[in-house]
Design an enzyme around this catalytic site. Structure first.
Site, short mmCIF file in Angstrom:
data_model
loop_
_atom_site.label_atom_id
_atom_site.label_comp_id
_atom_site.label_asym_id
_atom_site.label_seq_id
_atom_site.Cartn_x
_atom_site.Cartn_y
_atom_site.Cartn_z
N LYS A 1 0.83 -1.21 0.00
CA LYS A 1 0.00 0.00 0.00
C LYS A 1 0.86 1.26 0.00
O LYS A 1 0.65 2.16 -0.81
CB LYS A 1 -0.92 0.04 1.24
CG LYS A 1 -1.88 -1.11 1.36
CD LYS A 1 -2.78 -0.96 2.56
CE LYS A 1 -2.06 -0.95 3.90
NZ LYS A 1 -1.38 -2.21 4.24
N ARG B 1 11.21 -6.46 5.01
CA ARG B 1 11.10 -5.00 4.89
C ARG B 1 12.10 -4.30 5.81
O ARG B 1 12.30 -4.71 6.95
CB ARG B 1 9.68 -4.55 5.26
CG ARG B 1 9.55 -3.02 5.31
CD ARG B 1 8.13 -2.56 5.22
NE ARG B 1 7.31 -2.94 6.37
CZ ARG B 1 6.00 -2.72 6.44
NH1 ARG B 1 5.37 -2.11 5.45
NH2 ARG B 1 5.32 -3.10 7.51
N ARG C 1 -9.50 1.23 8.95
CA ARG C 1 -9.19 -0.17 9.20
C ARG C 1 -10.33 -0.88 9.92
O ARG C 1 -10.22 -2.09 10.18
CB ARG C 1 -7.94 -0.26 10.08
CG ARG C 1 -6.65 -0.54 9.31
CD ARG C 1 -5.55 -0.51 10.33
NE ARG C 1 -4.37 -1.23 10.01
CZ ARG C 1 -3.26 -0.67 9.53
NH1 ARG C 1 -3.23 0.59 9.21
NH2 ARG C 1 -2.18 -1.40 9.35
N ARG D 1 -0.91 -9.32 13.32
CA ARG D 1 -1.43 -8.23 12.47
C ARG D 1 -2.30 -8.79 11.35
O ARG D 1 -3.31 -8.20 10.97
CB ARG D 1 -0.26 -7.42 11.88
CG ARG D 1 0.40 -6.54 12.94
CD ARG D 1 1.76 -6.09 12.50
NE ARG D 1 1.71 -5.17 11.38
CZ ARG D 1 2.71 -4.97 10.53
NH1 ARG D 1 3.84 -5.66 10.67
NH2 ARG D 1 2.59 -4.10 9.58
N ARG E 1 11.21 -2.71 11.40
CA ARG E 1 10.15 -2.25 12.29
C ARG E 1 9.91 -3.30 13.37
O ARG E 1 9.93 -4.49 13.09
CB ARG E 1 8.85 -2.03 11.49
CG ARG E 1 8.72 -0.64 10.92
CD ARG E 1 7.57 -0.51 9.96
NE ARG E 1 6.27 -0.97 10.47
CZ ARG E 1 5.12 -0.81 9.81
NH1 ARG E 1 5.10 -0.20 8.64
NH2 ARG E 1 3.98 -1.25 10.31
P1 ADP Z 1 2.25 -1.81 3.27
O1 ADP Z 1 2.28 -0.31 3.20
O2 ADP Z 1 1.02 -2.39 2.63
O3 ADP Z 1 2.48 -2.35 4.64
P2 ADP Z 1 4.84 -1.66 1.86
O4 ADP Z 1 4.57 -0.74 0.73
O5 ADP Z 1 5.62 -1.12 3.03
O6 ADP Z 1 3.45 -2.35 2.37
O7 ADP Z 1 5.56 -2.96 1.27
C1 ADP Z 1 5.94 -4.06 2.14
C2 ADP Z 1 7.31 -4.61 1.70
O8 ADP Z 1 7.15 -5.23 0.42
C3 ADP Z 1 8.39 -3.54 1.51
O9 ADP Z 1 9.62 -4.08 1.93
C4 ADP Z 1 8.39 -3.25 0.01
O10 ADP Z 1 9.68 -2.84 -0.44
C5 ADP Z 1 7.98 -4.60 -0.56
N1 ADP Z 1 7.14 -4.50 -1.78
C6 ADP Z 1 6.19 -3.58 -2.05
N2 ADP Z 1 5.61 -3.84 -3.26
C7 ADP Z 1 6.20 -4.97 -3.72
C8 ADP Z 1 6.06 -5.77 -4.90
N3 ADP Z 1 5.16 -5.46 -5.85
N4 ADP Z 1 6.83 -6.86 -5.03
C9 ADP Z 1 7.74 -7.19 -4.07
N5 ADP Z 1 7.93 -6.49 -2.94
C10 ADP Z 1 7.18 -5.39 -2.76
P1 AMP Z 2 0.88 0.40 9.23
O1 AMP Z 2 2.03 1.34 9.17
O2 AMP Z 2 -0.28 0.85 8.36
O3 AMP Z 2 1.26 -1.03 8.99
O4 AMP Z 2 0.31 0.48 10.71
C1 AMP Z 2 1.11 0.09 11.83
C2 AMP Z 2 0.25 0.00 13.09
O5 AMP Z 2 -0.31 1.30 13.39
C3 AMP Z 2 -0.95 -0.92 13.03
O6 AMP Z 2 -0.61 -2.28 13.27
C4 AMP Z 2 -1.85 -0.32 14.13
O7 AMP Z 2 -1.38 -0.67 15.41
C5 AMP Z 2 -1.61 1.18 13.96
N1 AMP Z 2 -2.58 1.79 13.00
C6 AMP Z 2 -2.29 2.41 11.82
N2 AMP Z 2 -3.40 2.83 11.21
C7 AMP Z 2 -4.44 2.47 12.01
C8 AMP Z 2 -5.85 2.58 11.91
N3 AMP Z 2 -6.44 3.19 10.85
N4 AMP Z 2 -6.61 2.07 12.92
C9 AMP Z 2 -6.05 1.48 13.98
N5 AMP Z 2 -4.73 1.32 14.12
C10 AMP Z 2 -3.91 1.80 13.15
#
Ligand code: ADP
Ligand code: AMP
Length: 219
Positions: free
Chosen positions: A13, A128, A89, A172, A161
Site C-alpha cells: 500500500k 522490509r 481499518r 497483524r 520495524r
Molecule cells: P504496506 O504499506 O502495505 O504495509 P509496503 O509498501 O511497506 O506495504 O511494502 C511491504 C514490503 O514489500 C516492503 O519491503 C516493500 O519494499 C515490498 N514491496 C512492495 N511492493 C512490492 C512488490 N510489488 N513486489 C515485491 N515487494 C514489494
Molecule cells: P501500518 O504502518 O499501516 O502497517 O500500521 C502500523 C500500526 O499502526 C498498526 O498495526 C496499528 O497498530 C496502527 N494503525 C495504523 N493505522 C491504524 C488505523 N487506521 N486504525 C487502527 N490502528 C492503526
C-alpha cells in the site's frame, strides 16, 4: 482524485500510494507513519498508541479518527485530492470518514484493494527495512538499497520495524482479517471497491492501478 488504498499489512500500500501521491500531487495520509512519528517525538499521542502497535493490535478508533480529522482540516490540498493508506481499518472508522467528508462536501472517488495472499505478505514484511531518518521503504531481496543497511536517499540507517517480527506479523494478519475484512464489504456495498492483483513487480502493480483509475475514476 480522492482514494483509499486497502490491503493486508505488507501488500505494498505504502509503496503504491507514494507513487500515486507524487504523480498526482495528492495529500498522502498514512496513519501508521503518523503514529510512528509521534512515538519518535515522544508525544502524548505517541505514548498512547505505542503498546497497541508493538502488539500488532489496532489503535482505538477515537484516537485514529481525531488524527485524520485534524490532518484533513489543516491540509490545503485535501480538496484537490488525497490518498489514505492504512485508514480506515474498521467499519466504524469508515463510517466516521464518511461523516468527516460529507461535512466538507467531498466524496471518495474509489477504494483500491491490493490483493496479496498471506504467505507473500509474510515474505514482504519479514524482509522490509525502513530508513530510521526519512522513512523510505526497502526490501532486503525485492528492493535492496545500493549499500547494505544504508538509505539510498538520505544515508540514514536502515532498521526493521518492531512489528515486522514474526510473532507480531501473525497477529497483524489475524487482526486484518477480523477487523478490516468488514471494511472491504462496506465499500463493496457502496460500489466504490476495485480489486488489484498485488503480485508482480512494483511497476507492474502500478500499471494495473493506472488502468483501473483511467477506467473508473474520472475526477
Ligand atoms: P504496506 O504499506 O502495505 O504495509 P509496503 O509498501 O511497506 O506495504 O511494502 C511491504 C514490503 O514489500 C516492503 O519491503 C516493500 O519494499 C515490498 N514491496 C512492495 N511492493 C512490492 C512488490 N510489488 N513486489 C515485491 N515487494 C514489494
Ligand atoms: P501500518 O504502518 O499501516 O502497517 O500500521 C502500523 C500500526 O499502526 C498498526 O498495526 C496499528 O497498530 C496502527 N494503525 C495504523 N493505522 C491504524 C488505523 N487506521 N486504525 C487502527 N490502528 C492503526
Amino acid at each position: 482524485m480522492r482514494l483509499i488504498i486497502l490491503g493486508p499489512p505488507g501488500s505494498g500500500k505504502g509503496t503504491q500510494a507514494s507513487i500515486l501521491a507524487r504523480k498526482y500531487g495528492l495529500l498522502y495520509l498514512a496513519t501508521g507513519d503518523i503514529f510512528r512519528e509521534e512515538i519518535k517525538q515522544k508525544t502524548d499521542l505517541g505514548r498512547q498508541v505505542e503498546s497497541y502497535m508493538a502488539r500488532g493490535e489496532l489503535v482505538p478508533d477515537e484516537l485514529v479518527v481525531e488524527v485524520v480529522r485534524r490532518k484533513l482540516e489543516s491540509s490545503s490540498n485535501s480538496s484537490i485530492g488525497f490518498i489514505f493508506d492504512g485508514f480506515p481499518r474498521t467499519e466504524r472508522q469508515a463510517k466516521e470518514l464518511d461523516k468527516l467528508l460529507s461535512k466538507i462536501n467531498l466524496k471518495l472517488s474509489a477504494v483500491l484493494l491490493i490483493d496479496v495472499p498471506d504467505d507473500e505478505v509474510v515474505k514482504r514484511l519479514s524482509g522490509r527495512r525502513i530508513c530510521a531518518r526519512c522513512g523510505a521503504v526497502y526490501h532486503v531481496e525485492y528492493n535492496p538499497p545500493k549499500i547494505e543497511g544504508t538509505c539510498d536517499i538520505c544515508g540514514g540507517e536502515l532498521i526493521q520495524r518492531e512489528d515486522d517480527k514474526p510473532e507480531v506479523i501473525r497477529r497483524r494478519l489475524q487482526v486484518y482479517h477480523e477487523q478490516t475484512d468488514p471494511v472491504i464489504s462496506y465499500y463493496e456495498k457502496n460500489n466504490l471497491l476495485y480489486r488489484v492483483d498485488g503480485l508482480g513487480e512494483v511497476e507492474e502493480v502500478h500499471r494495473k492501478i493506472e488502468t483501473l483509475l483511467k477506467q473508473f475514476c474520472n475526477e
